[in-house]
Design an enzyme around this catalytic site. Structure first.
Site, PDB file in Angstrom:
ATOM      1  N   LEU A  13       0.830  -1.206   0.000  1.00 40.71           N
ATOM      2  CA  LEU A  13       0.000   0.000   0.000  1.00 40.71           C
ATOM      3  C   LEU A  13       0.862   1.253   0.000  1.00 40.71           C
ATOM      4  O   LEU A  13       0.544   2.235  -0.684  1.00 40.71           O
ATOM      5  CB  LEU A  13      -0.953  -0.008   1.193  1.00 40.71           C
ATOM      6  CG  LEU A  13      -1.890  -1.213   1.303  1.00 40.71           C
ATOM      7  CD1 LEU A  13      -2.961  -0.953   2.357  1.00 40.71           C
ATOM      8  CD2 LEU A  13      -2.531  -1.550  -0.025  1.00 40.71           C
ATOM      9  N   LEU A  51      10.131   1.601  13.912  1.00 44.33           N
ATOM     10  CA  LEU A  51       9.081   2.324  14.623  1.00 44.33           C
ATOM     11  C   LEU A  51       9.084   2.025  16.119  1.00 44.33           C
ATOM     12  O   LEU A  51       8.508   2.790  16.901  1.00 44.33           O
ATOM     13  CB  LEU A  51       7.710   1.986  14.033  1.00 44.33           C
ATOM     14  CG  LEU A  51       7.462   2.438  12.596  1.00 44.33           C
ATOM     15  CD1 LEU A  51       6.076   2.002  12.131  1.00 44.33           C
ATOM     16  CD2 LEU A  51       7.617   3.943  12.464  1.00 44.33           C
ATOM     17  N   GLY A  71       2.937   1.860   8.623  1.00 42.23           N
ATOM     18  CA  GLY A  71       4.007   0.943   8.977  1.00 42.23           C
ATOM     19  C   GLY A  71       3.622   0.002  10.100  1.00 42.23           C
ATOM     20  O   GLY A  71       3.255   0.452  11.186  1.00 42.23           O
ATOM     21  N   ILE A  73       3.475  -4.725  11.033  1.00 43.90           N
ATOM     22  CA  ILE A  73       3.284  -6.071  10.506  1.00 43.90           C
ATOM     23  C   ILE A  73       1.867  -6.132   9.968  1.00 43.90           C
ATOM     24  O   ILE A  73       0.907  -5.811  10.667  1.00 43.90           O
ATOM     25  CB  ILE A  73       3.489  -7.125  11.604  1.00 43.90           C
ATOM     26  CG1 ILE A  73       4.939  -7.094  12.095  1.00 43.90           C
ATOM     27  CG2 ILE A  73       3.120  -8.517  11.106  1.00 43.90           C
ATOM     28  CD1 ILE A  73       5.186  -7.961  13.313  1.00 43.90           C
ATOM     29  N   SER A 110      -7.692  -1.380  10.464  1.00 46.34           N
ATOM     30  CA  SER A 110      -8.070  -2.574   9.709  1.00 46.34           C
ATOM     31  C   SER A 110      -9.453  -3.059  10.108  1.00 46.34           C
ATOM     32  O   SER A 110      -9.900  -2.853  11.248  1.00 46.34           O
ATOM     33  CB  SER A 110      -7.052  -3.690   9.962  1.00 46.34           C
ATOM     34  OG  SER A 110      -7.493  -4.920   9.420  1.00 46.34           O
ATOM     35  N   HIS A 112      -9.954  -5.864  10.858  1.00 48.96           N
ATOM     36  CA  HIS A 112      -9.741  -6.887  11.874  1.00 48.96           C
ATOM     37  C   HIS A 112      -9.905  -6.357  13.296  1.00 48.96           C
ATOM     38  O   HIS A 112      -9.930  -7.143  14.247  1.00 48.96           O
ATOM     39  CB  HIS A 112      -8.400  -7.571  11.651  1.00 48.96           C
ATOM     40  CG  HIS A 112      -8.335  -8.246  10.315  1.00 48.96           C
ATOM     41  ND1 HIS A 112      -9.127  -9.324  10.000  1.00 48.96           N
ATOM     42  CD2 HIS A 112      -7.624  -7.954   9.184  1.00 48.96           C
ATOM     43  CE1 HIS A 112      -8.907  -9.691   8.749  1.00 48.96           C
ATOM     44  NE2 HIS A 112      -7.994  -8.869   8.234  1.00 48.96           N
ATOM     45  N   TYR A 135      -3.322  -9.201  15.827  1.00 48.97           N
ATOM     46  CA  TYR A 135      -3.214  -8.115  14.840  1.00 48.97           C
ATOM     47  C   TYR A 135      -4.405  -7.165  14.974  1.00 48.97           C
ATOM     48  O   TYR A 135      -4.239  -5.941  15.035  1.00 48.97           O
ATOM     49  CB  TYR A 135      -3.152  -8.729  13.446  1.00 48.97           C
ATOM     50  CG  TYR A 135      -3.221  -7.740  12.300  1.00 48.97           C
ATOM     51  CD1 TYR A 135      -2.138  -6.924  12.001  1.00 48.97           C
ATOM     52  CD2 TYR A 135      -4.368  -7.635  11.516  1.00 48.97           C
ATOM     53  CE1 TYR A 135      -2.203  -6.018  10.946  1.00 48.97           C
ATOM     54  CE2 TYR A 135      -4.435  -6.740  10.461  1.00 48.97           C
ATOM     55  CZ  TYR A 135      -3.347  -5.925  10.189  1.00 48.97           C
ATOM     56  OH  TYR A 135      -3.414  -5.036   9.155  1.00 48.97           O
ATOM     57  N   LYS A 139      -4.905  -3.080  16.371  1.00 45.66           N
ATOM     58  CA  LYS A 139      -5.635  -2.020  15.689  1.00 45.66           C
ATOM     59  C   LYS A 139      -6.621  -1.353  16.645  1.00 45.66           C
ATOM     60  O   LYS A 139      -6.815  -0.135  16.612  1.00 45.66           O
ATOM     61  CB  LYS A 139      -6.363  -2.573  14.463  1.00 45.66           C
ATOM     62  CG  LYS A 139      -5.446  -3.168  13.398  1.00 45.66           C
ATOM     63  CD  LYS A 139      -4.458  -2.151  12.868  1.00 45.66           C
ATOM     64  CE  LYS A 139      -3.606  -2.727  11.736  1.00 45.66           C
ATOM     65  NZ  LYS A 139      -2.644  -1.745  11.191  1.00 45.66           N
ATOM     66  N   SER A 164     -10.001  -5.367   1.941  1.00 45.72           N
ATOM     67  CA  SER A 164      -9.184  -6.205   1.053  1.00 45.72           C
ATOM     68  C   SER A 164      -8.567  -5.346  -0.053  1.00 45.72           C
ATOM     69  O   SER A 164      -9.081  -5.292  -1.168  1.00 45.72           O
ATOM     70  CB  SER A 164     -10.046  -7.321   0.444  1.00 45.72           C
ATOM     71  OG  SER A 164     -10.713  -8.042   1.440  1.00 45.72           O
TER      72      SER A 164
END
Length: 278
Positions: A13, A51, A71, A73, A110, A112, A135, A139, A164
């Site tokens: 991205l 970071l 930035g 994972i 995200s 998620h 993850y 967020k 997505s």
């Protein structure tokens, strides 16, 4: 605008954002943990930084107008990895922004963060956090961090709950696709909107089968143009019948809703790597 910072510039991205962001400011500072990101665009400089290192983050945040924070994972991973990169890294971005008078952070959150909600609920922006992984939990933390730093320290934030953002190649993506053009448009509106306060918005294209409602983020002026329905016939023809009792098919987080904590969720999605080459 004098200076923008883009973290995660080496990611997929980030590779699509570098050029348009370089046209929105006099100086674009792109940063990531890798050694280099290839040829730079006019006005772009590159800073290698971790970071998780607050001093390094403070170094590139100085005199920045805004930080576009992509930035991290970008998949489920073991807790210690998520903690350093996605949680401590986010804290360092907001703390450095506060210390150096940055006006706004545009954050790649995200789906998620709310991944355990059901697709059929068509949730809005006021739905409670329901993370599907470590993850997603990170967020949630970063969204709450953004809210806290707006309420207590006046740093604006737009948290983009990205879905997505990759070629639409599976049945889930027909409802969750975010085209690269719409992603760029969303980031641009998050930067040039005069006042945003603390805003959450779903990063999703104008899909007929969209599984969320973005109504309450209308003030950003985000008007996606692309629609995954153009891929539906081909994708569905190649997709075997879905198990309607599988949480991976029922929840908006897809396979992230069923993977064991710490294990990759992307591995089950067959994501096409189409990193932009400048």
């Amino acid at each position: 605008m004098k200076k923008l910072v883009l973290t995660g510039a080496a990611g997929t991205l980030g590779s699509y954002l570098r050029e348009p962001l370089s046209k929105m400011c006099q100086t674009l500072v792109s940063t990531d943990i890798v050694d280099h990101i290839g040829p730079l665009y006019p006005g772009e400089t590159y800073v290698q930084a971790d970071l998780a290192d607050l001093n390094a983050v403070e170094g590139f945040a100085k005199e920045a107008d805004m930080v576009v924070h992509f930035g991290a994972i970008a998949d489920e991973a073991p807790w210690e990895d998520i903690l350093q990169s996605n949680i401590i890294g986010a804290y360092n971005v907001w703390e450095a922004a506060y210390r150096h008078g940055v006006k706004r952070v545009v954050y790649a959150s995200s789906v998620h963060a709310v991944g355990m909600h059901k697709k059929t609920d068509t949730i809005g922006l006021d739905a409670p956090h329901r993370p599907d992984t470590y993850y997603g939990l990170a967020k949630c933390f970063s969204e709450d961090l953004a809210s806290l730093y707006w309420d207590k320290r006046g740093i604006e934030a737009v948290c983009l709950r990205i879905f997505s953002c990759a070629p639409a190649t599976n049945a889930r993506s027909i409802g969750t696709w975010l085209s690269y053009d719409d992603m760029i448009h969303l980031v641009e509106r998050s930067i040039d909107s005069p006042v945003v306060g603390f805003t959450i918005v779903y990063g999703i294209s104008n899909n007929d089968r969209a599984v969320v409602d973005n109504t309450k983020a209308g003030h950003l002026g985000y008007r996606p143009k692309d629609n995954a329905e153009v891929f539906a016939k081909e994708v569905f023809a190649e997709t075997p019948p879905l198990n309607n009792k599988d949480l991976g098919n029922l929840c908006i987080g897809g396979p992230f809703a069923t993977v064991e904590l710490g294990n990759s969720g992307l591995a089950a999605l067959n994501i096409v790597d189409d990193h932009k080459e400048n």
